[in-house]
Scaffold this motif. Structure first.
Motif, PDB file in Angstrom:
ATOM      1  N   GLY A 279       0.733  -1.304  -0.090  1.00  0.00           N
ATOM      2  CA  GLY A 279      -0.169   0.035  -0.093  1.00  0.00           C
ATOM      3  C   GLY A 279       0.961   1.299   0.131  1.00  0.00           C
ATOM      4  N   TRP A 280       0.489   2.218  -0.621  1.00  0.00           N
ATOM      5  CA  TRP A 280       1.178   3.669  -0.659  1.00  0.00           C
ATOM      6  C   TRP A 280       0.290   4.540  -0.201  1.00  0.00           C
ATOM      7  CZ3 TRP A 280       0.869   7.777  -4.181  1.00  0.00           C
ATOM      8  CH2 TRP A 280       2.173   8.525  -4.313  1.00  0.00           C
TER       9      TRP A 280
ATOM     10  N   MET B 164      -2.704   4.279  -3.165  1.00  0.00           N
ATOM     11  CA  MET B 164      -2.207   3.353  -4.349  1.00  0.00           C
ATOM     12  C   MET B 164      -1.910   1.978  -3.861  1.00  0.00           C
ATOM     13  SD  MET B 164      -2.449   5.417  -7.345  1.00  0.00           S
ATOM     14  CE  MET B 164      -1.735   4.522  -8.470  1.00  0.00           C
TER      15      MET B 164
ATOM     16  N   LYS C 230       0.139  -1.286  -5.012  1.00  0.00           N
ATOM     17  CA  LYS C 230       0.961  -1.868  -6.093  1.00  0.00           C
ATOM     18  C   LYS C 230       1.276  -3.286  -5.731  1.00  0.00           C
ATOM     19  CE  LYS C 230       2.766   2.891  -5.622  1.00  0.00           C
ATOM     20  NZ  LYS C 230       3.922   3.823  -5.583  1.00  0.00           N
ATOM     21  N   THR C 231       1.284  -3.940  -6.805  1.00  0.00           N
ATOM     22  CA  THR C 231       1.673  -5.281  -7.155  1.00  0.00           C
ATOM     23  C   THR C 231       3.208  -5.585  -7.857  1.00  0.00           C
ATOM     24  OG1 THR C 231      -0.753  -5.705  -7.310  1.00  0.00           O
ATOM     25  CG2 THR C 231       0.481  -7.389  -7.708  1.00  0.00           C
TER      26      THR C 231
ATOM     27  N   GLN D 248       5.734  -4.189 -12.094  1.00  0.00           N
ATOM     28  CA  GLN D 248       4.788  -3.678 -11.089  1.00  0.00           C
ATOM     29  C   GLN D 248       3.393  -3.150 -11.900  1.00  0.00           C
ATOM     30  OE1 GLN D 248       6.811  -0.448  -9.299  1.00  0.00           O
ATOM     31  NE2 GLN D 248       4.846   0.882  -9.796  1.00  0.00           N
ATOM     32  N   SER D 249       2.564  -3.308 -11.212  1.00  0.00           N
ATOM     33  CA  SER D 249       1.325  -2.683 -11.491  1.00  0.00           C
ATOM     34  C   SER D 249       0.762  -2.077 -10.371  1.00  0.00           C
ATOM     35  CB  SER D 249       0.194  -3.533 -12.063  1.00  0.00           C
ATOM     36  OG  SER D 249      -0.274  -4.343 -10.946  1.00  0.00           O
ATOM     37  N   ARG D 250       0.146  -1.032 -10.582  1.00  0.00           N
ATOM     38  CA  ARG D 250      -0.479  -0.060  -9.546  1.00  0.00           C
ATOM     39  C   ARG D 250      -1.678   0.372  -9.971  1.00  0.00           C
ATOM     40  NH1 ARG D 250       3.506   5.579 -10.026  1.00  0.00           N
ATOM     41  NH2 ARG D 250       2.892   5.989 -12.071  1.00  0.00           N
ATOM     42  N   ARG D 251      -2.793   0.669  -8.994  1.00  0.00           N
ATOM     43  CA  ARG D 251      -3.945   1.246  -9.277  1.00  0.00           C
ATOM     44  C   ARG D 251      -4.438   1.909  -7.908  1.00  0.00           C
ATOM     45  NH1 ARG D 251      -7.631  -3.842 -10.381  1.00  0.00           N
ATOM     46  NH2 ARG D 251      -5.880  -4.504 -11.820  1.00  0.00           N
ATOM     47  N   HIS D 252      -5.283   2.717  -7.935  1.00  0.00           N
ATOM     48  CA  HIS D 252      -5.853   3.378  -6.861  1.00  0.00           C
ATOM     49  C   HIS D 252      -6.448   2.261  -5.894  1.00  0.00           C
ATOM     50  CE1 HIS D 252      -5.283   7.518  -8.509  1.00  0.00           C
ATOM     51  NE2 HIS D 252      -5.777   7.151  -9.439  1.00  0.00           N
TER      52      HIS D 252
ATOM     53  N   ARG E 214       8.351  -0.978   0.553  1.00  0.00           N
ATOM     54  CA  ARG E 214       7.990  -0.064  -0.681  1.00  0.00           C
ATOM     55  C   ARG E 214       6.536   0.495  -0.567  1.00  0.00           C
ATOM     56  NH1 ARG E 214      12.306  -0.635  -3.818  1.00  0.00           N
ATOM     57  NH2 ARG E 214      11.250   0.940  -5.303  1.00  0.00           N
ATOM     58  N   GLY E 215       6.438   0.848   0.392  1.00  0.00           N
ATOM     59  CA  GLY E 215       5.146   2.042   0.767  1.00  0.00           C
ATOM     60  C   GLY E 215       5.589   3.334   0.606  1.00  0.00           C
ATOM     61  N   TYR E 216       4.942   4.335   1.052  1.00  0.00           N
ATOM     62  CA  TYR E 216       5.446   5.448   0.949  1.00  0.00           C
ATOM     63  C   TYR E 216       6.431   6.085   1.723  1.00  0.00           C
ATOM     64  CZ  TYR E 216       5.649  10.593   0.703  1.00  0.00           C
ATOM     65  OH  TYR E 216       6.153  11.958   0.705  1.00  0.00           O
TER      66      TYR E 216
ATOM     67  N   GLU F 197      -2.839  -6.578 -17.326  1.00  0.00           N
ATOM     68  CA  GLU F 197      -1.736  -6.720 -16.413  1.00  0.00           C
ATOM     69  C   GLU F 197      -0.937  -8.111 -17.075  1.00  0.00           C
ATOM     70  OE1 GLU F 197      -2.897  -6.145 -12.541  1.00  0.00           O
ATOM     71  OE2 GLU F 197      -1.182  -7.233 -11.812  1.00  0.00           O
TER      72      GLU F 197
ATOM     73  N   HIS G 157       6.106  -1.844 -16.708  1.00  0.00           N
ATOM     74  CA  HIS G 157       5.346  -1.400 -15.628  1.00  0.00           C
ATOM     75  C   HIS G 157       4.071  -0.753 -15.956  1.00  0.00           C
ATOM     76  CE1 HIS G 157       8.528  -2.274 -13.034  1.00  0.00           C
ATOM     77  NE2 HIS G 157       9.350  -1.116 -13.449  1.00  0.00           N
ATOM     78  N   LEU G 158       2.975  -1.125 -15.164  1.00  0.00           N
ATOM     79  CA  LEU G 158       1.541  -0.678 -15.709  1.00  0.00           C
ATOM     80  C   LEU G 158       0.900   0.007 -14.380  1.00  0.00           C
ATOM     81  CD1 LEU G 158      -0.834  -1.291 -17.917  1.00  0.00           C
ATOM     82  CD2 LEU G 158      -1.641  -2.908 -16.228  1.00  0.00           C
ATOM     83  N   SER G 159       0.177   1.274 -14.920  1.00  0.00           N
ATOM     84  CA  SER G 159      -0.545   2.010 -14.077  1.00  0.00           C
ATOM     85  C   SER G 159      -2.120   1.830 -14.638  1.00  0.00           C
ATOM     86  CB  SER G 159      -0.262   3.322 -14.122  1.00  0.00           C
ATOM     87  OG  SER G 159       1.143   3.618 -13.800  1.00  0.00           O
ATOM     88  N   CYS G 160      -3.018   1.757 -13.604  1.00  0.00           N
ATOM     89  CA  CYS G 160      -4.417   1.418 -14.017  1.00  0.00           C
ATOM     90  C   CYS G 160      -5.303   2.734 -13.367  1.00  0.00           C
ATOM     91  CB  CYS G 160      -4.952   0.203 -13.236  1.00  0.00           C
ATOM     92  SG  CYS G 160      -3.994  -1.331 -13.606  1.00  0.00           S
TER      93      CYS G 160
ATOM     94  N   LEU H   5      -5.540   5.858 -13.747  1.00  0.00           N
ATOM     95  CA  LEU H   5      -5.131   6.882 -13.216  1.00  0.00           C
ATOM     96  C   LEU H   5      -5.916   8.289 -13.453  1.00  0.00           C
ATOM     97  CD1 LEU H   5      -1.190   6.760 -13.452  1.00  0.00           C
ATOM     98  CD2 LEU H   5      -2.784   5.870 -11.288  1.00  0.00           C
TER      99      LEU H   5
ATOM    100  N   SER I 296       9.217   3.030  -3.462  1.00  0.00           N
ATOM    101  CA  SER I 296       8.071   2.294  -3.946  1.00  0.00           C
ATOM    102  C   SER I 296       7.928   1.881  -5.183  1.00  0.00           C
ATOM    103  CB  SER I 296       6.733   3.170  -3.463  1.00  0.00           C
ATOM    104  OG  SER I 296       5.373   2.610  -3.564  1.00  0.00           O
TER     105      SER I 296
END
Lengths: 561, 561
Positions: free
Chosen positions: A182-183, A195, A197-198, A556-560, B30-32, B500, B509-512, B514, B527
């Motif tokens: 979690g971020w 966010m 993050k995986t 990695q993938s990240r989403r809200h 790897r959090g904030y 993914e 790397h993937l962002s979903c 946003l 992170s």
């Protein structure tokens, strides 16, 4: 979330978790630990284990090796035992494209299974190999020429320990980040940014392991298991003269993979026909992304220069060196070095070759010893160990190939022998090619002779001007040609420090004053590093973080949230 | 034992231990987390910090940069500010051999100081740079063309965070084994075998960092500090148009090194004269064992192919891709992507280029939107952000070099513009070259156009047959040409999963989805990983275990306890 993203503990991970955890502790402590008992005693392995393993080995001889993998229908039989025992095992042959396609097809499900499942399966493979360690030991013995106990230890128990060590390093590397994190970041007066993050462990691609003749399992297992556990399907290309140990390995690996519901083509054997150059074809295949190799400097350098699409890990030749300055246990020094030179007829990549001794001799607990006395003392220890053929062959084993015999012939022309090599009739195997070690006197000026590797039962007692001169030679020759081991004997702390400084500059592991039951040519899994990667003899250590970290990537993938 | 073998805590290690420990925790979680505040506000940095930093920057202009390092007596001045501000800073020049000799001479004492001392010194350098972060930010702004706030953040605070992250990874790697270990093995009825083993961290050799024009600090710091903390002296070769930020960096690094009693030549600046090709000369130098590079694919590939004596880490070009399938926040999608395309005029290696949109349009919270409406929505967000020149330039900054202008000209011929690029007069810097982003419509068939990188404020709205088709394009183009970022917008979990899976296969790397304050072109230190090393855009991630583990070797010595 994709299937396989969140790991539920795999049953094989659960089964072997304790062993893995212990191995993970061992690699951080680097004290003594071993998972696989090195004694072949019936008290450890049971009364029938030895006979069963021998029978399993013998059942392969003269037949088609049972391996259900993609092939082109042909088979190859290229082995010739150093013990003169007919092997005649036929292995199913496959082309490079066939092997690589099958491996590539097996990758996604293995990747998606995650680190725990892969570690569990790898440990189950090791366990299965361990259950058949006598079978493995026989295969190693009769292809490499190692005597049985050594084949059991180095080719069986220790190889399994090194494999487990590699799995532990790789598992630690894969799990140093969480699978998800979690971020949350404050964002002024509004809600914080959140966010999820995986982090996916993604393998490099198909891995190739190129085995050697002398240590088909020990030198191949770390790369094989480091690649496999990090998600890469592995194609195992054995040395044409040492196929069986890796065929047995692949057979049990495929068995375990299939039982666990994975594609057995994650581990395939790639035996090559005479002159086929299958190793090179595979090494240059665009889908092959990792190559592990043990063998000649020439071919290792070729791989590094040409297999550009892959991460290439090589162990090549070197000039293992001993600096003899002084000792408080001359008899121990001689016994210890004598054993090192005798074991497996010096056919270990770690056996000392160059013994650097001041021409004015050294101080010892037995008084001053001249250069000749030191050389004679070490040679005498070798002679004693090999005096009785029946006991001697249990140390020397047999000569692995004709190249060694040729060098034994060639070396008679380069210097004065302190001890000549003898041909010995093996009491149990009349066809065995056995030669005792030779020790040859040289001068420090004979650089051309001692600055090349004379692989086999050949070592040089080299007269130097002083210990300082010896250390300069160590620094220069090892810096230029590499070495896997170095040793020093001295009663002077300043000399030990200077030797350590020289070893650090040359990037070679150093053993100091070995006079007992630890030998410079032996390294202990989970404690000693094998190879440093810091000199030309190897571009990596067989088991450390650098050896495993580059075998996979994190995507990695990240989403809200 | 040799001097420096057993580490007594170094005062600088003690001073920064808490920060290092926190960073070590951060890289496992790897959090904030951030060590260096990203807000340039006087409330954070004090009332005079901004003015002091600006004055320090201006004091360099038109003069000889103060750097007391070995040189050949000549100086070079190669910079031209994208803001049109005269810089005319002259940097002392040195030849490759001079730089490498000085670096080589500095190595042993730095190596022998051990990981803790080196980590302490590196953190002190970061602290010193942080104390001068406004000076650094000005240098980044006026050489890269970034607007001030971005230069402060990306070029200052975030660059320092990334540097600290690299130090943490390297420190973790160096300290995963103890400095010494006891080893005790039972030996039958006799005394157990007891050995003491010492593990030395040994650097690879001289490290070379080749900086880029757009992110002179952010892209250089991880390699610089990863190499330095692991014991390698570093030669910093800045981009000829962005020397000052790295000159400032080298100045403070040398200051700290000297204060701590180390040879300041552990960090040297290697500014090059026009056409000198100093980077290539250094990269091929036999003593250079590590190369870090950010820049063109062509030169990165050349380095990988030719700097064979070194471990080469490259970040090159790619095709950053966005798959737009559907959204429950169309306005947020447009705002978010509009900001990404506008920031620093799209001159980030992470800025999206290819926006893949089904030609039949997408479902949104505002009902169905046609392909043209989606393209217009994103273009409209860009237009809105850049409508007011004074506010616009604080996002766009200036155009870094003529290559970008040429591509902006060229792209007018390849497709129908949804939004045309405009020339904008910068309210504060009349000489600044400012262009707003263009968005150009293409069809999925226009592969030749969108399968090359158009670095700069250029993106393509590409009409595809379907989201499945879009994902196929992502997989193919990124697999072949690489990418540093990918994004997907979809309300359908199955599509997110498929995206993914495609991102994992392509190694990007993937962002979903946003739609808020997190942008695909920004990664958070500690992170997010930057680069994966799993596709052709980069052969490594900027901060992970694989990035640091191969920068040093472990050389061991062992003796009887």
């Amino acid at each position: 979330m994709m299937a396989g993203m969140t790991e539920t503990p795999h049953p094989l991970y659960d089964r072997h978790r304790e062993t893995l955890d212990r191995a993970l502790t061992a690699i951080t402590e680097r004290g003594y630990w071993s998972a696989y008992p090195e004694s072949p005693s019936p008290r450890v392995y049971g009364e029938t284990a030895a006979a069963d393993g021998k029978a399993a080995f013998e059942a392969y001889l003269g037949g088609d090796f049972p391996l259900d993998q993609p092939g082109d229908g042909s088979s190859v039989a290229t082995e010739a035992s150093p013990f003169g025992v007919p092997l005649d095992v036929r292995y199913p042959h496959a082309g490079a494209d066939q092997l690589v396609s099958a491996a590539t097809a097996a990758l996604p499900a293995w990747r998606d299974a995650g680190p725990q499942a892969r570690a569990g399966v790898c440990l189950e493979i090791l366990d299965r190999l361990h259950k058949n360690v006598f079978e493995l030991a026989n295969a190693v013995q009769f292809t490499s020429g190692q005597a049985f106990v050594m084949a059991f230890q180095a080719g069986g128990a220790h190889a399994l320990d090194r494999a487990l060590e590699a799995v532990a390093y790789a598992y630690a590397e894969m799990s140093r980040h969480p699978g998800t994190a979690g971020w949350e970041k404050a964002a002024g007066k509004g809600d914080p940014l959140r966010m999820t993050k995986t982090f996916h462990v993604v393998p490099r691609g198909v891995a190739l392991v190129i085995g050697c003749n002398t240590f088909p399992t020990w030198n191949s297992y770390p790369g094989l298991f480091a690649s496999l556990v990090t998600g890469n399907p592995v194609v195992v290309k054995p040395h044409p003269r040492a196929v069986l140990p890796l065929a047995v390995t692949v057979k049990y690996a495929r068995q375990v993979l299939a039982e666990a519901g994975f594609d057995p083509n994650l581990v395939q054997l790639a035996p090559e026909a005479q002159g086929e150059k299958l190793a090179s074809t595979l090494a240059l295949h665009p889908a092959v992304k990792i190559v592990d190799f043990t063998g000649s400097t020439e071919y290792g350098d070729w791989l590094e220069a040409n297999a550009r699409q892959a991460a290439v890990y090589t162990e090549k030749a070197g000039l293992n060196t001993v600096v003899i300055d002084s000792t408080d246990d001359f008899a121990g020094l001689c016994r210890n070095l004598g054993f090192t030179l005798t074991l497996y007829s010096g056919q270990m990549c770690t056996t000392s070759q160059n013994l650097l001794i001041p021409r004015d001799g050294i101080d010892t607990d037995q008084g001053h010893k001249s250069f000749d006395e030191v050389a004679a003392g070490i040679a005498g220890a070798v002679a004693k160990l090999t005096a009785d053929p029946a006991r001697g062959v249990e140390l020397t084993g047999a000569i692995v190939n004709d190249g060694v015999l040729e060098r034994l012939e060639e070396v008679t022309k380069v210097g004065e022998p302190v001890l000549e090599s003898r041909s010995v009739a093996h009491p149990s195997f009349p066809g065995a090619v056995v030669r005792t070690p030779t020790v040859v006197k040289l001068d420090a000026g004979d650089t051309a002779t001692y600055s090349r590797e004379w692989f086999g039962p050949i070592s040089f007692a080299i007269a130097t001007d002083s210990t300082e001169h010896s250390l300069r030679i160590l620094r220069e020759t090892v810096g230029e040609k590499g070495a896997l081991t170095a040793a020093v004997y001295s009663t002077d702390e300043a000399v030990l420090d200077a030797a350590e400084a020289a070893a650090i500059d040359a990037g070679v592991h150093l053993s100091c004053n070995l006079t007992g039951g630890v030998f410079v040519n032996q390294s202990a899994a989970f404690s000693d590093f094998h190879g440093s990667g810091a000199n030309p003899a190897a571009n990596s250590a067989l088991t450390d973080g650098a050896y495993v970290a580059n075998r996979f990537r994190v995507v990695q993938s990240r989403r809200h949230a």
